[in-house]
Write an enzyme that holds these catalytic residues in place. Structure first.
Site, PDB file in Angstrom:
ATOM      1  N   LYS B  78     -74.725 -75.540  11.969  1.00  0.00           N
ATOM      2  CA  LYS B  78     -73.638 -75.438  12.978  1.00  0.00           C
ATOM      3  C   LYS B  78     -74.322 -74.707  14.101  1.00  0.00           C
ATOM      4  O   LYS B  78     -74.446 -73.604  13.957  1.00  0.00           O
ATOM      5  CB  LYS B  78     -72.409 -74.957  12.140  1.00  0.00           C
ATOM      6  N   SER B 158     -63.569 -78.711  12.602  1.00  0.00           N
ATOM      7  CA  SER B 158     -64.757 -78.540  13.535  1.00  0.00           C
ATOM      8  C   SER B 158     -66.113 -78.765  13.066  1.00  0.00           C
ATOM      9  O   SER B 158     -66.823 -79.011  14.177  1.00  0.00           O
ATOM     10  CB  SER B 158     -64.688 -76.969  14.259  1.00  0.00           C
ATOM     11  N   SER B 182     -61.921 -76.282   8.757  1.00  0.00           N
ATOM     12  CA  SER B 182     -63.209 -76.938   9.302  1.00  0.00           C
ATOM     13  C   SER B 182     -64.416 -77.130   8.666  1.00  0.00           C
ATOM     14  O   SER B 182     -65.292 -77.768   9.280  1.00  0.00           O
ATOM     15  CB  SER B 182     -63.513 -76.041  10.751  1.00  0.00           C
TER      16      SER B 182
END
Lengths: 95, 492
Positions: B78, B158, B182
């Site tokens: 990420k 997210s 997330s």
């Protein structure tokens, strides 16, 4: 409690974020929606309740007060937007 | 042999050990899959040369008989984790081409253990969002679509790039971070496994901060075993993060015994929320039946402050974010906008650099922390947070873990909720409590809805008891026998 465009302008100033004049009204509406929803917390009885400041109960660890890093000027400056001679720069603040 | 990209992480380790294929072959297959999936917009930086170099080093280690725990496993990261020499943006314009000169602790541990780096994954800007629509690099597409429908769905957020990449078989695992759901919400939306460990389990050092008392990194994988393998490498004490827990990291795979007999599983009655689709309730019932059949004891419990969790979160998280994001001022790094004076430079830099959702949250956070409102909002929220955490402490006197839905719906369509912040925030209704209480929680795929989209169940455990959470998740995974996968429509 409700915010108006002046309040939005004030908190935007506090947060150092430029917000175009034309967006203040819309943002005020959005913030009021969120704040009205948050308002339900006022109904919770928190008499005698300590605020939770840490996700897991723990005491802050201490380390020896020794220099453990350094000599990395190039690394520190590597992403600077406008470096000069190993210094960060900003617009002139002293007349 | 099936495609190398279809293997689980565990099976890939077995295949590498048996010399069925090399790390280089495994990396090449994934590099090709990534390159062919640009439609999904899951990656913001691809690092194919690095991947092949890592893989060759891995093959050399294995040939010397020095294989490491994750040796040769292609992973993607990420873009909230700082990676040395590789651009790190948090999907925000304000970081510009920021290229860290250091590596986050979590990723350094993955490389220490031999993993192969495929690239950086898209996310909601500064991890603020539930649909990956707030990214400065544009939205990520969910590899899943409704049956007989080509409408684009969101992958959740997210960690939407992470979820899409794992579900689309672009990597064997990905890192995620979870501040209010997330990891778990996008895992549920894409039919994969994701665990948010206990606060303090994984070091936050080198991860771009959103809300420091809530943020926690975790693995996103296609199986529970894979999550256990990856978590072991990610977790561990780090002196550079003062909130990192100084506890030994167990071999989580040893917890996957398949035996949940006698475990007491709590079903929180407050999680039966009006307006949640019936299919979510049916999935939850199914999960209860699976665990009963496996010998667990089911008990109804009460978490009385559940309904206050989201409002509490939306005070605490923006407050911490407004403070954390004060560092983006255009002075030492990031994309600067010129200004005649210093305040003008700050304001223009931050006005141009932050997207709408980030700006909204900074403004809310600034407001609730400002003079005259601090006690009414922030202090009040911290007190209610104590009550939410206390609910769990009470519940864990009766039960060993809690079973709940992961999300209030399946993946929704792009654009469906982006105009209404409150509707978007409600996505986190089942996940945010574990962040506020600092507890470990796992999302595991449990079935498909009537439109052919994956749905997930959530297991919440006691602090630092990831083992029980994984063990229960593993039993649900076996009972659900979730083998569905998205059609390969994105491949060019």
């Amino acid at each position: 409690m409700s915010v108006d465009r002046n309040t939005v302008a004030r908190i935007a100033r506090l947060a150092r974020i430029e917000v175009p004049e034309g967006e203040l009204e819309h943002i005020a509406g959005e913030l009021n929606g969120i704040l009205a929803w948050i308002e339900q917390l006022q109904a919770v009885d928190t008499t005698g309740v300590e605020p939770m400041t840490s996700a897991v109960a723990s005491s802050l660890p201490l380390r020896a007060d020794l220099v453990s890093d350094g000599g990395i000027l190039d690394n520190l400056m590597a992403n600077a937007p406008d470096p000069h001679d190993g210094f960060f720069t900003v617009p002139k603040v002293v007349e | 042999m099936s495609a190398l990209t279809d293997l689980s992480l565990a099976d890939a380790l077995t295949g590498l050990a048996a010399k069925d294929f090399s790390a280089r072959e495994l990396a090449t297959a994934h590099v090709e899959a990534v390159a062919a999936a640009s439609t999904l917009n899951a990656f913001v930086v691809e690092t194919p040369e690095r991947a092949l170099a890592d893989a060759e080093a891995s093959d050399a280690r294995r040939a010397r008989g020095e294989a490491l725990p994750l040796d040769g496993i292609p992973l993607a990261i990420k873009d909230l984790f700082c990676t040395k020499g590789i651009r790190t943006t948090a999907a925000s314009r304000i970081l510009g081409d920021f290229t860290p000169t250091y590596e986050s602790t979590v990723t350094s541990q993955l490389w220490r253990d031999g993993a192969v780096m495929l690239g950086k994954l898209n996310l909601d800007e500064f991890a603020m969002g539930s649909s990956n629509e707030t990214s400065a690099f544009g939205p990520v597409k969910n590899p899943w679509r409704r049956t007989g429908d080509t409408a684009v769905l969101v992958p959740g957020g997210s960690s939407g790039g992470s979820a899409a990449a794992v579900a689309a078989r672009l990597c064997l695992g990905a890192t995620g971070t979870d501040t209010g759901g997330s990891i778990r919400q996008p895992a549920a939306f894409t039919g994969i496994v994701g665990i948010k460990p206990t606060y303090g389990r994984c070091s936050r050092w080198g991860i771009v901060a959103f809300a420091s008392s809530l943020d926690q990194a975790g693995p996103m994988t296609r199986t529970v075993t894979d999550a256990a393998l990856m978590l072991r490498s990610m977790a561990g004490h780090d002196p550079k993060d003062s909130t990192s827990a100084n506890r030994a990291v167990p071999d989580y795979t040893k917890a996957l015994t398949g035996d949940v007999r006698g475990l007491k599983i709590g079903i929180p009655k407050e999680y039966r929320i009006e307006g949640v689709p019936a299919e979510i309730g049916r999935l939850w019932e199914q999960g209860i039946e699976w665990l009963k059949a496996a010998g667990a004891e089911i008990r109804e419990i009460s978490l009385p402050h559940t309904s206050q969790s989201l409002p509490t979160y939306y005070i605490v998280a923006p407050a911490e974010a407004s403070s954390n994001l004060a560092r983006y001022d255009g002075v030492r790094f990031g994309a600067r906008q010129p200004g005649r004076t210093l305040p003008e430079m700050y304001e223009k830099t931050r006005g141009a650099g932050f997207g709408r959702e980030v700006r909204r949250r900074i403004l809310i956070g600034t407001y609730v922390l400002s003079a005259g409102y601090y006690d009414a909002y922030y202090l009040k929220a911290q007190k209610v947070r104590s009550l939410i955490a206390r609910d769990f402490t009470e519940a864990y006197k009766e039960v060993d873990a809690i079973l709940a839905p992961a999300t209030p719906s399946a993946a929704f369509a792009a654009g469906e909720k982006s105009a209404d912040p409150l509707a978007m925030y409600l996505n986190d209704v089942f996940t945010v409590t574990a962040n506020l209480a600092g507890l470990p929680a796992l999302a595991v795929p449990a079935g498909l809805n009537s439109q052919g989209l994956p749905l997930g169940l959530q297991v919440i455990g006691r602090a630092f008891d990831e083992e029980t959470v994984l063990r229960i998740g593993h039993v649900i995974e076996k009972a659900a026998a979730f083998t569905a996968r998205p059609d390969n429509w994105w491949r060019v």
